[in-house]
Design a protein around this motif. Sequence first.
Motif, PDB file in Angstrom:
ATOM      1  N   LEU A  82       0.646  -1.097   0.021  1.00 33.37           N
ATOM      2  CA  LEU A  82       0.105  -0.027  -0.130  1.00 33.37           C
ATOM      3  C   LEU A  82       0.735   1.116  -0.124  1.00 33.37           C
ATOM      4  CD1 LEU A  82      -1.612  -2.336   1.386  1.00 33.37           C
ATOM      5  CD2 LEU A  82      -3.145  -0.625   2.314  1.00 33.37           C
ATOM      6  N   VAL A 103      -4.389   1.895  -2.461  1.00 33.47           N
ATOM      7  CA  VAL A 103      -4.083   0.337  -2.837  1.00 33.47           C
ATOM      8  C   VAL A 103      -3.986   0.206  -4.169  1.00 33.47           C
ATOM      9  CG1 VAL A 103      -5.347  -0.668  -0.651  1.00 33.47           C
ATOM     10  CG2 VAL A 103      -6.535  -0.129  -2.868  1.00 33.47           C
ATOM     11  N   GLU A 105      -5.014  -1.173  -7.584  1.00 29.58           N
ATOM     12  CA  GLU A 105      -6.310  -1.686  -7.966  1.00 29.58           C
ATOM     13  C   GLU A 105      -6.496  -1.313  -9.202  1.00 29.58           C
ATOM     14  OE1 GLU A 105      -9.891  -1.280  -5.351  1.00 29.58           O
ATOM     15  OE2 GLU A 105     -10.659  -0.479  -7.066  1.00 29.58           O
ATOM     16  N   TRP A 109      -3.406   3.317  -8.574  1.00 30.82           N
ATOM     17  CA  TRP A 109      -3.454   3.327  -7.049  1.00 30.82           C
ATOM     18  C   TRP A 109      -4.589   4.114  -7.049  1.00 30.82           C
ATOM     19  CZ3 TRP A 109      -0.189   1.165  -3.970  1.00 30.82           C
ATOM     20  CH2 TRP A 109       0.936   1.238  -4.464  1.00 30.82           C
TER      21      TRP A 109
ATOM     22  N   ARG B  80      -6.259  -5.537   2.327  1.00 28.09           N
ATOM     23  CA  ARG B  80      -4.985  -6.325   1.990  1.00 28.09           C
ATOM     24  C   ARG B  80      -4.090  -6.571   3.100  1.00 28.09           C
ATOM     25  NH1 ARG B  80      -4.272  -3.992  -3.491  1.00 28.09           N
ATOM     26  NH2 ARG B  80      -6.611  -4.099  -4.402  1.00 28.09           N
TER      27      ARG B  80
END
Lengths: 134, 134
Positions: A82, A103, A105, A109, B80
């Motif tokens: 992260l 995160v 994804e 980010w 996560r």
Amino acid sequence: MSEAEEIETAQAANTAFYHAVAEGDYPAMAQLWATTVPVVCVHPGAPALHGLREVTQSWRVILADPPGLTHSSSRVAIVRGLAFVTCLEHIGNRTLAASNIFVWEDRDWRLVLHQAGELPPLDTETSTAGNRLH
Amino acid sequence: MSEAEEIETAQAANTAFYHAVAEGDYPAMAQLWATTVPVVCVHPGAPALHGLREVTQSWRVILADPPGLTHSSSRVAIVRGLAFVTCLEHIGNRTLAASNIFVWEDRDWRLVLHQAGELPPLDTETSTAGNRLH
């Protein structure tokens, strides 16, 4: 992606966030939030907002009248994949301390947490008031 | 560990954090912070502190005169593998919104980020002042 690239792209995502705020660009803002994990947003002087719908709705209201916000002093750390970004926000002569956590994804980010809190003015005796709280 | 167990143990770590604050227990507080990842602490009304040494030193000063802080309304999300905890903090009649983010390290949850910001009093017209900033 190397950690240097992770940091560079996270900086870019953080800049995109503040660009969306400055421009009052709600579609860009909505796009910046993660959709596959629970998200949190703590606006200054307000309790936490939870969930994509509640968070994006708050930004829809805010960005209808953009606050003229810039940012500086951003700093990125990658923690277990992260991106933890801290920076200062500036609105007129007010300054806020912000944390933005992203995160990775869908090949970008995306924000999972934003929190900002106002710093007291530097030129008054209240400048250390925050530390009295804890 | 199941996600239910992750949430339960993260709640316990969050409670341990506030117990250390209430008790002025600096050794317990120092133990709660992660040592293998970069850590950040944003005290109310103050800019971000970076790194274990700077963060724990700030708590050493604060806990020498514990602020009589309690917490409520804690809520945990696992993102996560990290635990994102939000809650309210109470100091006398003041309330703050806090985010506490933990990583799993050395068989326990350890703090990687703490940020708290004061909410305006509910009984004055400043109660929505924060939202005017952004």
